[in-house]
Structures are given as structure tokens and as C-alpha cells.
Scaffold this motif. Sequence first.
Motif, PDB file in Angstrom:
ATOM      1  N   ILE A   1      76.706  15.309  62.200  1.00  0.00           N
ATOM      2  CA  ILE A   1      76.547  15.484  63.641  1.00  0.00           C
ATOM      3  C   ILE A   1      75.070  15.735  63.942  1.00  0.00           C
ATOM      4  O   ILE A   1      74.446  16.609  63.338  1.00  0.00           O
ATOM      5  CB  ILE A   1      77.411  16.655  64.174  1.00  0.00           C
ATOM      6  CG1 ILE A   1      78.888  16.289  64.126  1.00  0.00           C
ATOM      7  CG2 ILE A   1      77.063  16.985  65.627  1.00  0.00           C
ATOM      8  CD1 ILE A   1      79.598  16.704  62.912  1.00  0.00           C
ATOM      9  N   SER A   2      74.510  14.958  64.869  1.00  0.00           N
ATOM     10  CA  SER A   2      73.097  15.129  65.198  1.00  0.00           C
ATOM     11  C   SER A   2      72.888  14.910  66.687  1.00  0.00           C
ATOM     12  O   SER A   2      73.782  14.446  67.394  1.00  0.00           O
ATOM     13  CB  SER A   2      72.237  14.150  64.391  1.00  0.00           C
ATOM     14  OG  SER A   2      72.572  12.820  64.748  1.00  0.00           O
ATOM     15  N   ASN A   3      71.681  15.253  67.144  1.00  0.00           N
ATOM     16  CA  ASN A   3      71.336  15.136  68.559  1.00  0.00           C
ATOM     17  C   ASN A   3      69.942  14.555  68.724  1.00  0.00           C
ATOM     18  O   ASN A   3      69.091  14.751  67.869  1.00  0.00           O
ATOM     19  CB  ASN A   3      71.315  16.529  69.208  1.00  0.00           C
ATOM     20  CG  ASN A   3      72.702  17.060  69.437  1.00  0.00           C
ATOM     21  OD1 ASN A   3      73.498  16.419  70.100  1.00  0.00           O
ATOM     22  ND2 ASN A   3      72.989  18.210  68.872  1.00  0.00           N
TER      23      ASN A   3
ATOM     24  N   ALA B   1      68.455  10.896  67.250  1.00  0.00           N
ATOM     25  CA  ALA B   1      69.788  11.254  66.759  1.00  0.00           C
ATOM     26  C   ALA B   1      70.111  10.460  65.482  1.00  0.00           C
ATOM     27  O   ALA B   1      70.608  11.014  64.497  1.00  0.00           O
ATOM     28  CB  ALA B   1      70.837  10.993  67.836  1.00  0.00           C
TER      29      ALA B   1
ATOM     30  N   SER C   1      74.175  12.350  71.500  1.00  0.00           N
ATOM     31  CA  SER C   1      74.786  13.019  70.356  1.00  0.00           C
ATOM     32  C   SER C   1      75.410  11.973  69.461  1.00  0.00           C
ATOM     33  O   SER C   1      75.908  10.961  69.955  1.00  0.00           O
ATOM     34  CB  SER C   1      75.876  13.986  70.805  1.00  0.00           C
ATOM     35  OG  SER C   1      75.406  14.798  71.848  1.00  0.00           O
TER      36      SER C   1
ATOM     37  N   LEU D   1      70.790  13.431  76.799  1.00  0.00           N
ATOM     38  CA  LEU D   1      71.111  13.961  75.473  1.00  0.00           C
ATOM     39  C   LEU D   1      71.958  12.905  74.785  1.00  0.00           C
ATOM     40  O   LEU D   1      72.994  12.484  75.324  1.00  0.00           O
ATOM     41  CB  LEU D   1      71.903  15.266  75.567  1.00  0.00           C
ATOM     42  CG  LEU D   1      72.507  15.712  74.227  1.00  0.00           C
ATOM     43  CD1 LEU D   1      71.439  16.120  73.229  1.00  0.00           C
ATOM     44  CD2 LEU D   1      73.513  16.835  74.424  1.00  0.00           C
TER      45      LEU D   1
ATOM     46  N   THR E   1      78.300  21.968  69.186  1.00  0.00           N
ATOM     47  CA  THR E   1      76.850  21.761  69.213  1.00  0.00           C
ATOM     48  C   THR E   1      76.367  22.191  70.599  1.00  0.00           C
ATOM     49  O   THR E   1      77.087  22.033  71.575  1.00  0.00           O
ATOM     50  CB  THR E   1      76.462  20.291  68.992  1.00  0.00           C
ATOM     51  OG1 THR E   1      76.820  19.544  70.161  1.00  0.00           O
ATOM     52  CG2 THR E   1      77.162  19.687  67.814  1.00  0.00           C
TER      53      THR E   1
ATOM     54  N   VAL F   1      72.918  22.195  73.217  1.00  0.00           N
ATOM     55  CA  VAL F   1      71.537  21.801  73.514  1.00  0.00           C
ATOM     56  C   VAL F   1      71.202  22.364  74.893  1.00  0.00           C
ATOM     57  O   VAL F   1      71.948  22.152  75.848  1.00  0.00           O
ATOM     58  CB  VAL F   1      71.385  20.270  73.485  1.00  0.00           C
ATOM     59  CG1 VAL F   1      69.984  19.871  73.923  1.00  0.00           C
ATOM     60  CG2 VAL F   1      71.670  19.734  72.088  1.00  0.00           C
TER      61      VAL F   1
ATOM     62  N   ALA G   1      80.807  15.847  74.767  1.00  0.00           N
ATOM     63  CA  ALA G   1      79.797  16.817  75.213  1.00  0.00           C
ATOM     64  C   ALA G   1      79.857  16.887  76.729  1.00  0.00           C
ATOM     65  O   ALA G   1      80.134  15.898  77.398  1.00  0.00           O
ATOM     66  CB  ALA G   1      78.406  16.421  74.740  1.00  0.00           C
TER      67      ALA G   1
ATOM     68  N   ASN H   1      74.970  22.798  65.148  1.00  0.00           N
ATOM     69  CA  ASN H   1      73.798  21.991  65.424  1.00  0.00           C
ATOM     70  C   ASN H   1      73.398  22.201  66.872  1.00  0.00           C
ATOM     71  O   ASN H   1      74.227  22.512  67.711  1.00  0.00           O
ATOM     72  CB  ASN H   1      74.165  20.511  65.179  1.00  0.00           C
ATOM     73  CG  ASN H   1      73.002  19.577  65.373  1.00  0.00           C
ATOM     74  OD1 ASN H   1      72.992  18.776  66.299  1.00  0.00           O
ATOM     75  ND2 ASN H   1      72.004  19.672  64.527  1.00  0.00           N
TER      76      ASN H   1
ATOM     77  N   TYR I   1      74.085  21.878  77.709  1.00  0.00           N
ATOM     78  CA  TYR I   1      74.975  20.873  77.121  1.00  0.00           C
ATOM     79  C   TYR I   1      75.813  21.546  76.040  1.00  0.00           C
ATOM     80  O   TYR I   1      75.260  22.183  75.143  1.00  0.00           O
ATOM     81  CB  TYR I   1      74.172  19.787  76.427  1.00  0.00           C
ATOM     82  CG  TYR I   1      73.355  18.856  77.285  1.00  0.00           C
ATOM     83  CD1 TYR I   1      73.915  17.710  77.841  1.00  0.00           C
ATOM     84  CD2 TYR I   1      71.993  19.075  77.473  1.00  0.00           C
ATOM     85  CE1 TYR I   1      73.141  16.817  78.572  1.00  0.00           C
ATOM     86  CE2 TYR I   1      71.215  18.184  78.203  1.00  0.00           C
ATOM     87  CZ  TYR I   1      71.791  17.049  78.752  1.00  0.00           C
ATOM     88  OH  TYR I   1      71.026  16.165  79.458  1.00  0.00           O
TER      89      TYR I   1
ATOM     90  N   GLY J   1      78.784  20.624  73.240  1.00  0.00           N
ATOM     91  CA  GLY J   1      79.548  19.542  72.622  1.00  0.00           C
ATOM     92  C   GLY J   1      80.530  20.097  71.611  1.00  0.00           C
ATOM     93  O   GLY J   1      80.292  21.153  71.025  1.00  0.00           O
TER      94      GLY J   1
END
Lengths: 274, 1019
Positions: free
Chosen positions: B714-716, B738, B824, B822, B372, B374, B333, B417, B433, B435
Motif C-alpha cells: 500500500i502506497s500513496n 505512489a 493511493s 491523492l 492509511t 494523508v 479513501a 502508511n 484523507y 483510507g
Amino acid sequence: MGKPNVAVLSGFGINCETETITAFEMAGATAKRTHVNRLVDGELKLSDFDILAVPGGFSFGDHLGSGRLLGNRLRFSLREEVRAFVASKKPVIGICNGFQVLVKMGLLPGDEDLSMSQTASLTANDCGRYEDRWVTLEFDRNSPCIWTRGIERLRVPVRHGEGKFVTNDHKLLDKWAQKGQLVAKYVDPDSTYPSSSDEILPFPISPNQSWRNVAGVCDPTGLVFGLMPHPEAYHSTWLSPDWTRETSLKHGPSPAMSIFRNAVEHSRNNREVA
Amino acid sequence: MGVQHCIDRMAHDSPHILRVDVLPILRSGLVDSRANTLISSLPKHLAGKIAATRTSLGYTIKGDFSEEEATHAATNLFSDPIIETFTIDGSIGAGQLPDGSYSDLTVQVGFKPGVTDNRAMAAEDGLGTIFPNKSNKVASTISYHFWLHDDHLELEELVDHLHNPMLEEYSILDGKNRTGNLIRFPNLKPQNYVEPRIIDLDVDDGELERISDDGLLALNLVEMKAIQGYFKQQDTQQIRSQHDLPVDSPTDVELECLAQTWSEHCSHKIFSAKIRHTDNQNGTTSTIDSLFKTHIVAPTNAISKEVDWLLSVFHDNSGVIAWTDEWSLCMKAETHNSPSALDPFGGAMTGIVGVNRDILGTGLGAKPIANTDVFCFGPPDYSGTLPKGLFHPSRIFSGVHSGVRAGGNESGIPTINGSIVFDDRYIGKPLVYCGTVGLMPRYLPDGRESHVKTPRPGDLIYMVGGRVGSDGIHGATFSSLELTEDSPSSAVQIGDPITQKKMLDMILEARDAGLIQVITDNGAGGLSSSVGEMAELTGGATIDLGMVPLKQLGLKSWEILVSESQERMTVGIRGDDSDEFERLARLHEVEATAIGTFSDSGFFQINHNEKCVGLIPIPFLHEGCPQLQLESEWNPPTNPDVVLPIPTLRSLSTALEKILERPNVASKEWWVRSYDHEVIAQTVVKPFVGLDHDAPGDAAVIAPLPGSIIGAVISNGIVPRYSDIDAYSMTAAAIDEAVRNAVCVGVDLSMIAGLDNFCWPDPIESEKTPDGKQKLAQLVRSNQALDDVCRAYTLPCISGKDSMKNDAVIEGQKISVPPTLLFSLIGRHKDITKAVTSDFKSYDDRIYLLGLTKQEIGASELAFMIRESDNSSGIGTSVPILDPERNIALYRALGNAMENEMIRSAHDCSDGGLSVSLAESCFGFSGGANIDVSEILLGDDELDEWGALFGESLGRIIVSVSPECAMEFEKKMKGHAIYKLGRTTSSREIKISAHGKTILNCDVDSLKAAWKGTLDRRA
């Protein structure tokens, strides 16, 4: 007898060749990633393939109108090869950007003479933007389209900003309707089959306010088929947005695979005849 | 600015200029949707004065075309015969329409010279198809034609909305003389090549600082003195004399190369600094020798002894994990904050396509498979005063969104995401951001491991993709300075996703053919960084700047070296493979040029047309930058308590509806839906879930291998609000968020990896930053949390990035972002057909809360909401405290229940707490919920109804379980914090009671309408 060979076009911003290859291979074909220039340069011959697929994507960034530049490359560089391909009863599919390409090069809705002159277009969605959402399609059971045989309805995603099917000749529109060329239409999923209508359905049942709710068309022979939604994006059951809410679902190939199986079966039969 | 004097125009075009303008036809069933979109985006007072709007696209073409040829091109290339009409003499572009009518006012907008013009490049390609033997050059324009109700239109304001003065120029076309005022072809002023300058460093300290400031080098005095010292050494002078270089002074090429490599952006000086840290809370003082080594690398190294799937961490363009026996995944990211502040569209677009190149430049090349995004913006409804020169947050929001949409969609990479955070302090600099996840085979057909680069001295260095121009000069050093009204426009660029896509297709084919030995992208610092970094692998490199293909002639040597022109990779190829590599490039219509060779000379040698213009020893380039010595001092801030209203049925119910409307919580569906989240057919859990596909998903689940049920999650996590109390808690909360999100969809906790992306305000104490010690202390505490939590969760960080100057100084006013991390996460999913989503599935299922609830409302969304309407209220001090050991045990137990298919839905509690989470689970199905929170309240003496319903205690997840599985589930979760809350209902309401009393009662449809209304542009 060997598996039918599919030329899945790639390059210049085509994006969906991977899943299109997957869908054809799951349907029993051998699919080859085929850069447009390999055909133009003569490294590969279109006539060596049994099926041609023009996948979705953003060829040339959709600048100058979606599908225009790739359509021109094919129209000016591969015109006779493409005409001969269709004339030998080989199926062609254009999905999303590929559909836009086939419409702008005049192959769809097309005519009996394969004259390749543009008679329809796909213009910006009335909502003015690109969206990714799932829609319900209904298919015309009286259509000559070899790709949609036996399919009544399908849930599939649309992912486009320019998918509104229009023409400048209403008589042609009636003719296409009468011949079953307006083969795929957006339909209210809560209605019962068959219930497709010419009255434009509200957003988001119709994601783009396409004339007569047209989502996909075929040529008079039924061999060339193009549609805005992405059946290849739903090759497996777990790619549906609804699978987590379904009870007793058996995972595997999805209902949308019928489209690809139809073409593979047609090719097998076509070869036998030939 | 006088609008009439905006550009220098010529009365008439030269004879070799052709102007094609294309206008959508309006008739029954056809609309000009571009015009409609524009009108809906204008402020009401402007839109109200406009009776009608049409738009046309223009192409100014330089070339030798007859009228017949021009008409052929306009018919077959530029226009669509079914829906558009055109002129070839500029008249449509000037507002003289084919039906003989005139607009009241036409504003034509075109790019300034040298700005990337994607539509024009496509047009040039298209002209090449129909006229293969004619050369041409195209510039694109767009004309906005207005018919007005009211002559008193705020023209200047309208024009501001139609263009970005940094990149574009415009012309007002009205009255009689129209075509004479059309925008001229944007010719770049011819530039004459100037020999490299010699910079005399034998000067006093003040002069050294002035050289750095004037040259935008962003080097401090100690660093300038290190460079000065190097050129005084005898060995240096000796070797330089052999290469005919100035013996005791650097050339501008060398100074620029060092400035790029040593920039904060490229070398992370603050994270490598020696910090003396004083903690006034507990009265201790300590010394940290590099936050990066101490708190990021050390825990990952420790975890690498416990897990066997870490393939490549920290040193490459992205971190790589062994996902299956045959395939590895990588993730990276990046941020693109400063460019996005100046040009939201171009800045964000180059952000996303830039991080895609990090993936392509990992190992021997990975394929980007998911994006992703953000974003942190000022509030979209911000009504306070805005310093001049800053865009309104809503314009930044829509521009960034369009840029990421174009960059991601056109590249064919799904955006799976993301998240959007709003806070007043992001008005100065937004955080963008981007990613990307990549996929690569563990082994190439030739047997090499694809995550290991294999260059040898003698390998050829190729530059592949776009050309080098004067755009993007000084991006790396610019982002290492604060944003001011004088920030250079050359630091801003527009991405070209199609050039990049062609390059990507070509590179991956070259990789599979075994042609690539080493690859990296050209991002910050350009060739200087890409070649400079790879030269470390063989111990040297020589390039010739005269070989580099340029967008325009006359660039100086140092400009070619450091230009950050986009869409370029630097690739190392064995000499024997160069023919095949170049053949592939031609097939894909990608430019690939050999510009040098790798060596083991120990030097990065830079020639220009065979004359040496720079020679820097590799060790000095990479290790010569002196370590910063910094001080930090932690004083816990004092925040007034939250003044909570009396908890009543009415106050609690109203609060839920109000909190759902807040931009941080509200649905972002309208925005997210215009990202393609399904291309390449792998997205199993999509951004929105539930019956109508409009309830929020927790984490993305993808199945990248066709037909295989092995997946990735995949999460944040991002919670900058908590920094107002303690950056330690902010960081712990981001990581837990996350992980929690990933747990909700059923991640395999034995393979989770993280990425840390810090965006901080300048933490170095100075006149400009008197509170630098506190900001650095926040960074120290954030790193301590990262260390503690990642170890407890067995969650190694595999890659990360920091952006340390997120301040804007405009008209003397400084706006700093809140310290923001952030986090990730990428993890494995063993069987995606068992993935769980957040929506309740059917009526009469049992609802449980997992995890402990405490009275933790400090810096919560509720606290901020109350403070906005009640001046006497603060945000409190009771920020959520993480108990990672307890949480991870709970998460593992829940994961086990999911593997056994006992869980019907799972949704985490984050912004707005339990009540928001419950509402969101209801949004995804047709019913409601009836729950009782008495048991939660009994668990903690200090807890009240506000804390139970809106507190943001970490580690909490709401799950639903079928009545048949309930007993077994409870048994499985024994020993963990589990509260049986109630059940899902067919009635469309949320009813919460405590101790026999109803404390909250809301209609789900009203809540959902509130939640969807705020950010949905269609509403």
C-alpha cells in the motif's frame, strides 16, 4: 490425545483475538474465538477449555481506565468460573489490554487464595501518550511462571498508553519480586544476560517508566501470566522490524512463539496428570 | 465573549443527580500525565503563569442511588483504588481537593446536549454491570485545576485551549462558591414532533433559489426547476393522490431526500458535467461529456481487458480485486475536510471510522485490515494573521492526529502508511484523507461470491448499530458548500469506535453465516442515501421512519431520514433469517431494527408511522438530476524563475540540512509512532525502518494471511505544489510517486490498482469564484494526466472520491486549497520475505541511481525554500515531466532484480531530490555514503549541481547492491537509465563530488538531528 483447547476472548473492543488465535494454533493448540457473552450466557462453558487468553485491544474504549469495564464484567459475571479454572491448574494469559483486565479484576499479581482483589495497577505512561515501538524483555529464570520457562530474552512490540505497573504497597512489591512474580522486565538490549534491574531505565528502553521496569507479572502459581508487550504480534519472523537487516535468516515461527508453546505443553502434561 | 456568562447554570442539582469525580493520587513514582501533557501543549506565555496543574475526570449521574451504592460505584467502577481518589459530591470536580486544599482556578469542561459522549456511554454500561436493575444516565466532565504564579492570566485564551465551543461548554470555578457553579447535566431540550411541511414549488426562480439557500439544500436553479417540473407532471400527480400525498408539491421529506442524493458530495455533479474546455496554450477547444466516464472509467475498462483480477470497480463502497484464488482485497479513501476544520478531533475520527464502514459495506461485507492517512495542513509554525474562527494549523494538526489515532487504534485496525503535507493555503480548510484496505473471502461458505450483493424484493431492511439523533444533519450538503463562520455545528460529530467495533464483529459473523444479502453504510445523506442507493438494486424500497430507533424523541421525519448519525449500517436480510440475525445482534449487544422492506415497486416510499410522507421514483432519484454545463479555460500560469545561489560546497551542504528541516520533508515519527501500525500482526514493512526503526519507509507491506508469504503493498502519492505550475504534472507526479514507492518494496507490477481522491477549490465560475474556468481547466488537465499515466502503467483505478468545495470564506476573505490529488495504490507482493526497505544495509555496498535526472526544479521543495528567503525568486516553470513508458520498463527490470534478491535497499527520490533520498537511506544504518554525480551531470547539458542534488525528476530510485551482485545487476539493468554513484561507507558522512571536486559534505548525525527536530514534540 487431542490438542489443548484455548478460549480466546472476543467482543467489546478486544482487537487482537485473530493473531492470538494464530499464535496458539501455530503452537499446536485449537483456539476458538469466544465472545465474552457466550461464556456469560452459558452457551459455552469455561471449564470445557484448557487455556484462557484475554487478548489486547481497547475493551470499552479504555474509558474509566483501561481494562476496568471488561474486568468488571468478568469479576461480577464469571468470578467462580475463573477461580475454578485457575484452581484446576489451567493457564491464563492476558496480553496488553488483557493484562490490564487481569490486574484490575485482581487475578494478577493475585494471591494464594484467589481472592480477586486489586493490589496493583497499570497507569498512564510517563510520556503521556500511546506509542507503538519494539522493546527488549528479560525473563526471571527463577520464576514459577509456566509461560516463560526457558526463555531469557525476547524482542516484542509494545502498543499502549497505560502500561506503567504500580502499586500502593511496597511490601507487596518486594514479596512479588522474591517469589519471582515480576517475571518480565524491560532491559537494555545492549546489556548482557542476565542484567535486569530495579532502577527505572530511561525511555524508550522502558517505554512507560514502569516500577522496577516490570513488563509482565504472574500469579503465585505461575499459571496466570500477564504482560503489556505483544508476543502474539511476532508469531512469524517477518513481523520483526529488523528482519530486513538480518543475513541468512530462516523464515518461519519466531522466537516469541516459545511463550505459547510452553502453555500448550503445560496443558498436555496437565491433562495427562488429570 | 464574557467568560463569566458562558452558560446558564442552576444553583443546585436536583436530588437524583450524583457527581463522582476522580483524581489521580500524586506520590513518589506517580504523576498526573494528563496534566503534564496539557501544560506541554499550552503556549509558553500561558504555561509560564501556571505553577501547578492537576486534572480530574467527572461523571454526572442521573439515577436513584443511595450513598452506599454511590460509594460502591465510585470504588469499583469509576476510580482505580491503587492510583486514584474520588468524591461523590462534586467537590473534586470543583477544585476542592480531598486534602482540604483549593485550586486557585478550576475550569470544568463538559459536552453540550446531544454530543456523543463516549466516556459517559461506557460509564452507563459499567453501571449496568454492577446494578443490572437500575436505569441511569451519565454525562462526563473533565476539570482542570490550576495553581497560579500570576493573577494576570489570559483566562479567555486558556479556556479556548481547553474546549471547543462548538461541542463543549465550560464553567470557571474559583473563589468560594464552587459546587454551585458546576456544569449542569446536559439535557436536550424536549422537541415536539412536527408533521412534514409541504413546500410550494409553484413559485418564481428567485423564490426557488431562496428555498434552496434557506434550507441548506445546495441545489442550483436548474436542479430546483427539475424538481418543480417533476411535480407538475400528470402521472406524478396521479400516483401521489393514491398515496394521500400533496399532489403537486413535495413534502420537506422528499425535497431533503432529493437534495442529499443530488448533492455534489453524493452525486459528483462536477465530474459528471458536460465541460467545454478551451486550451489557450495550444489553441484548441473540446467538449468532455463527464470527466469521470471519459478519463477514469474508460481507462479502467480498457485495462480490464488485459487483466483478470478486477472484481468490482466504481459502483460499490470500495473497489475489489481478486488478490489470490481464495481472498480478495478492497480499498477506499475518503476525505473529511469540513468537519475536521470545525472540530479536528471529532471530524478526523468520524473520517476514519466512516471509511472503515465503506469497507464493511463492500459486497456482502469486508473486514477492514489497514488504514492509511494523508493530511494537508497549514504550516505548524504559521505566524501570519489567522482569520477569526479558524483554528491555528498546529491545533488542527494535533486534533486531527488524536482523532485518527483514537479512531484507528480503538478499532484495532493498523495505520500502516501515510503522509503529511504543509502549505499556507490549507489554513482555511485542512484536507484529511482517510483510507482503508479490506479483506474478504472470494466465496462465502454458501457459495456466493462475496463481492456481489444479492437482494430480492421482500428482503427486510435492517438498521444496525447506533441510533439516529440530530447530530450530523446536512453533512453531505454542508460539505458541498464553502466553509463560513455560520457553518452549522450539527454537521460535526464525534465517532464512537466501540459501538462500531461491536457492530463490525457482529456483521462479519452474520456474513460468514450467510445471513447478509445486501449491505451499505450510513454515511453522507444517512438512510436517505443508504436505502435510496440499495433500492436501485431491487427496483424499490419502503421504510417506516417510525421504526427507526432515536437518540431523542421529537425528530422531524426529514431529520430522521437524512441524519448522518454515525456507526450505522443498513443491511438486507431474508425474512427467514431475521431471527438468527437478531440473535447475533443481541449476543454482540448491538441494536438491529427492521425498518422496512425492499420491493420492485419502482419507488422509494417513505412512511412515518404507516402514513406515507414521501414517494420518489427510483429513476428520478438517481438519474433525474440535470447534467451541469460548465466551461473551462486553460492559461498556463506565469511564475518567475527560481533564483539559484552559486553552487558551492557550502551552499549545497547547507541547503541539504535546511531542506531536511522543512516540515514537508522532516521526520513525522513522533506523530506516527502513536498510531498502532502492528495490530492484527501482518505488517511486514512498517512506517519506519532501519537499524533504529526511525528511517522512513517507502510503502507498507502486509501479509494478511497468517503463515503465508503472499502480501499486499500500500502506497500513496501527493504533490500539490506542482499545481502551481500545472495540475497535469501534479497528477502525473502523484501517480508516479505512489507507483515508485510500491516498486521500492518489491510490488508485483502485474497487479497494481489505484484510487483517485481529488480535493479541489470550487471550479465553477461565479461571482464568488471569478477564476472558476481556470480551476476547472486544472481539473480537466489533472484528469487527462490520470488517464494517460494509468493506461501507461496498467494501473486501473478501482475507486475514488472527489471533494470540490475546499474553500473557506471567513470575514469576506477567501482561502482556497491548491488543487490536490491523492493517489493511493494497492498491489500484490508475491513473496514478502523478499521485500526491500530504504535503509542502507552494510558498508561498501554499491550505490546506483536509476532513472534520468533533468534540470527540473520548478515548484520543487528547493524552489519554495529559496522563495521564502529571497523575494526576488519565483518557483519557476520547469516542473518535472513524466515519461511513464520509460519508467515502467525500468520499474519492471528493478522488480525482477528484487525477485532475484540482488537489491539490498531501494528508496525513491521525491521531495528534495537525490540528496534527501541519499540522506534518508543513511539514516537507517550506522554509516554514510560517498558518491560522484559527474555522470549524471554529463547526461544533460542544462543540468547543474542544484538540479542534480535537489531537482525532483520523476521515476528515480536509489538502490544499493552488494559488491558481489554489482556486475550481474548492471547487466540486468542494461538499456535502462542507471548511474553508478559510489558506495556506502563506515564513516558517518555524506560526501558528494563532481568532476573531481567535493560539492557536498555533511555529517549524517547532524543531518538526522535536523530532520528529526522540526516536528518531534519530545525534542
